[in-house]
Design a protein around this motif. Sequence first.
Motif, short mmCIF file in Angstrom:
data_model
loop_
_atom_site.label_atom_id
_atom_site.label_comp_id
_atom_site.label_asym_id
_atom_site.label_seq_id
_atom_site.Cartn_x
_atom_site.Cartn_y
_atom_site.Cartn_z
N ALA A 66 0.83 -1.21 0.00
CA ALA A 66 0.00 0.00 0.00
C ALA A 66 0.86 1.26 0.00
O ALA A 66 2.01 1.26 0.46
CB ALA A 66 -0.92 -0.01 1.23
N ALA A 67 0.27 2.35 -0.48
CA ALA A 67 0.99 3.63 -0.53
C ALA A 67 1.43 4.06 0.85
O ALA A 67 0.75 3.80 1.84
CB ALA A 67 0.08 4.69 -1.14
N GLY A 68 2.57 4.72 0.90
CA GLY A 68 3.08 5.26 2.16
C GLY A 68 4.25 4.49 2.70
O GLY A 68 5.05 5.03 3.45
N GLY A 90 4.83 6.18 -3.31
CA GLY A 90 4.33 7.52 -2.96
C GLY A 90 3.64 7.45 -1.60
O GLY A 90 3.80 6.45 -0.89
N THR A 91 2.87 8.41 -1.24
CA THR A 91 2.40 9.49 -2.07
C THR A 91 3.52 10.50 -2.29
O THR A 91 4.17 10.94 -1.33
CB THR A 91 1.18 10.17 -1.42
OG1 THR A 91 0.12 9.23 -1.34
CG2 THR A 91 0.71 11.41 -2.15
N LEU A 105 4.56 8.82 13.97
CA LEU A 105 4.17 7.43 13.68
C LEU A 105 4.19 6.64 14.98
O LEU A 105 5.19 6.68 15.72
CB LEU A 105 5.15 6.83 12.65
CG LEU A 105 4.94 5.38 12.24
CD1 LEU A 105 3.53 5.13 11.69
CD2 LEU A 105 5.97 4.96 11.19
N SER A 144 1.19 6.90 -6.38
CA SER A 144 0.19 7.69 -5.67
C SER A 144 0.66 9.15 -5.64
O SER A 144 1.77 9.44 -5.21
CB SER A 144 0.05 7.15 -4.24
OG SER A 144 -0.69 8.05 -3.45
N ASN A 177 -4.52 10.68 -4.61
CA ASN A 177 -4.73 10.69 -3.17
C ASN A 177 -5.30 12.03 -2.74
O ASN A 177 -4.59 13.03 -2.69
CB ASN A 177 -3.40 10.40 -2.44
CG ASN A 177 -3.59 10.33 -0.93
OD1 ASN A 177 -4.70 10.54 -0.42
ND2 ASN A 177 -2.52 10.05 -0.21
N LYS A 213 -8.36 7.07 -4.63
CA LYS A 213 -8.31 6.44 -3.31
C LYS A 213 -9.18 7.23 -2.34
O LYS A 213 -9.06 8.44 -2.22
CB LYS A 213 -6.87 6.39 -2.79
CG LYS A 213 -6.76 5.64 -1.46
CD LYS A 213 -5.33 5.35 -1.11
CE LYS A 213 -5.22 4.62 0.22
NZ LYS A 213 -3.83 4.34 0.58
N THR A 241 -9.59 1.45 1.55
CA THR A 241 -9.62 2.83 1.95
C THR A 241 -8.26 3.30 2.47
O THR A 241 -7.38 2.48 2.74
CB THR A 241 -10.61 3.06 3.13
OG1 THR A 241 -10.06 2.48 4.32
CG2 THR A 241 -11.97 2.48 2.86
N ASN A 242 -8.18 4.62 2.68
CA ASN A 242 -7.06 5.22 3.38
C ASN A 242 -7.27 5.03 4.89
O ASN A 242 -8.19 4.32 5.31
CB ASN A 242 -6.97 6.71 3.02
CG ASN A 242 -5.54 7.20 3.00
OD1 ASN A 242 -4.78 6.93 3.93
ND2 ASN A 242 -5.16 7.93 1.97
N GLY A 261 -4.55 -0.70 10.13
CA GLY A 261 -4.38 -2.03 10.70
C GLY A 261 -5.70 -2.59 11.20
O GLY A 261 -6.78 -2.16 10.81
N ILE A 264 -9.05 -0.74 11.96
CA ILE A 264 -9.95 -0.20 10.93
C ILE A 264 -10.51 -1.29 10.01
O ILE A 264 -11.23 -0.99 9.06
CB ILE A 264 -9.28 0.91 10.07
CG1 ILE A 264 -8.15 0.35 9.19
CG2 ILE A 264 -8.80 2.06 10.93
CD1 ILE A 264 -7.78 1.27 8.03
N GLY A 289 -7.06 -1.94 4.01
CA GLY A 289 -7.45 -1.53 5.36
C GLY A 289 -7.62 -2.73 6.26
O GLY A 289 -8.61 -3.45 6.16
N ILE A 291 -6.02 -5.61 6.38
CA ILE A 291 -5.85 -6.95 5.81
C ILE A 291 -4.55 -7.57 6.34
O ILE A 291 -3.49 -6.94 6.28
CB ILE A 291 -5.81 -6.89 4.27
CG1 ILE A 291 -7.17 -6.44 3.74
CG2 ILE A 291 -5.37 -8.23 3.68
CD1 ILE A 291 -7.21 -6.20 2.24
C1 LIG Z 1 2.87 5.23 8.08
C2 LIG Z 1 1.82 5.24 7.02
C3 LIG Z 1 1.96 6.12 5.95
C4 LIG Z 1 0.98 6.15 4.96
N1 LIG Z 1 1.14 7.00 3.90
C5 LIG Z 1 0.24 6.98 2.89
C6 LIG Z 1 0.43 7.78 1.74
O1 LIG Z 1 1.43 8.49 1.59
N2 LIG Z 1 -0.51 7.73 0.76
C7 LIG Z 1 -1.63 6.94 0.86
O2 LIG Z 1 -2.46 6.93 -0.06
N3 LIG Z 1 -1.82 6.16 1.94
C8 LIG Z 1 -0.92 6.16 2.93
N4 LIG Z 1 -1.11 5.35 4.01
C9 LIG Z 1 -2.34 4.52 4.09
C10 LIG Z 1 -2.13 3.11 3.57
O3 LIG Z 1 -1.78 3.11 2.21
C11 LIG Z 1 -3.42 2.29 3.76
O4 LIG Z 1 -4.44 2.85 2.99
C12 LIG Z 1 -3.87 2.24 5.21
O5 LIG Z 1 -2.77 2.16 6.09
C13 LIG Z 1 -4.80 1.05 5.48
O6 LIG Z 1 -4.15 -0.16 5.18
P1 LIG Z 1 -3.46 -1.08 6.32
O7 LIG Z 1 -4.49 -1.28 7.40
O8 LIG Z 1 -3.07 -2.33 5.61
O9 LIG Z 1 -2.29 -0.32 6.83
C14 LIG Z 1 -0.15 5.30 5.02
C15 LIG Z 1 -0.27 4.40 6.10
C16 LIG Z 1 0.70 4.36 7.08
C17 LIG Z 1 0.55 3.38 8.22
#
Ligand SMILES: Cc1cc2nc3c(=O)[nH]c(=O)nc-3n(C[C@H](O)[C@H](O)[C@H](O)COP(=O)(O)O)c2cc1C
Length: 349
Positions: A66-68, A90-91, A105, A144, A177, A213, A241-242, A261, A264, A289, A291
């Motif tokens: 996932a992005a980030g 990205g993003t 964080l 992203s 995004n 997104k 989702t984000n 995590g 959500i 979200g 998974i």
């Molecule tokens: C530290 C961190 C940074 C993130 N940065 C971005 C980001 O830059 N762009 C984005 O679209 N989502 C970002 N996300 C969201 C994740 O891509 C994802 O949508 C969200 O964490 C839910 O998935 P997960 O439960 O598997 O983490 C970030 C998540 C985390 C934990």
Amino acid sequence: MIYDNIKKILFVLPPETAHNFVEFFLRVFARYKLSKNFFASRYFVDDEALCQNIFNQKFKNPIGLAAGFDKDATMIAGAYMLGFGYSEVGTVTKVAQIGNKKPRLFRLKELNSLQNAMGFNNKGADNMLNNIAKTTADIPIGISIGKNKTTPNSDTIEEYLYLVKKFKNSCDYIAINISSPNTPNLRDLQNEPFVAELFAKATTITAKPILLKLSCDIDKTTAIDICQTAINHGCSGIIATNTSIDYSLTSLSKDLGGLSGEVIKDKAYELFETIAKEFYGKTLLVSVGGISSADDVYKRIKAGATLVQIYTGLIYKGPQICHHINRELIRLLKADGYNNISQAIGVDR
Ligand SMILES: Cc1cc2nc3c(=O)[nH]c(=O)nc-3n(C[C@H](O)[C@H](O)[C@H](O)COP(=O)(O)O)c2cc1C
């Protein structure tokens, strides 16, 4: 398990330090064919049952990073080594920015969850372009894109269009995004006039798929309206989702940033399911979200997801996560009489 021990060490470090540490190792191991192939042979599941042709590319399994996680596209080969079928980097923003003040964080260990207020810390579009040019394209890449913190909303469309132009030849899809909670007013852009104008203009720049997104917290009716508008104006897929700023989800939450995590998982699934009911078969759906298991992935696939993504699950379950999920997914598909994952998409709707 080895990762349980590694995790004990990593979790002593501040989360961002641990992340940088992991990035360093992934980059080093990915640099040498021998180590790269060693890890890929351990973690990358190559099986026809999981292969899909999407956006004219072969996605060898449905799990994306996932992005980030890989803000500057320094770990694409690393994602492949860990067994991801694709990576959404990205993003990235037009100009480099440092992001929000640290600490930003946090681990919610008891809940296998994270909370972040990073604020699009990244080295900018030119740097990303260089990094992608240097990488071997082992897996499909999504990019992203987001806006710089200091860009006024009146200039935002131009900034997104600049980024679409910049990356149109360097990826397999682009993700818009406008759903991060950590850039002031960004989520206000989740409105129909903005989305209509953005997609109408962006799709004249490139034929590359452009996906949207969505926030975890968006109201369901608004989400459907925005998705419909985006699709009407050329959007190729929805990523849901984000992170969430619904702090009522846990008493352990801090008062800043987005939750991700396990905490959500249900909320992200609910919104995904609502969107899938409306748009399955009309556009490509990506679920993300909370998974962290094959059951999670299979449930999302059967609800209509062609692809899924993971971030937080990787932190808590470690480098074996894709291997475990993909192997188990093959077993689940076979048990239900499917030869290929595509046959299971949307069967539960
Ligand atoms: C530290 C961190 C940074 C993130 N940065 C971005 C980001 O830059 N762009 C984005 O679209 N989502 C970002 N996300 C969201 C994740 O891509 C994802 O949508 C969200 O964490 C839910 O998935 P997960 O439960 O598997 O983490 C970030 C998540 C985390 C934990």
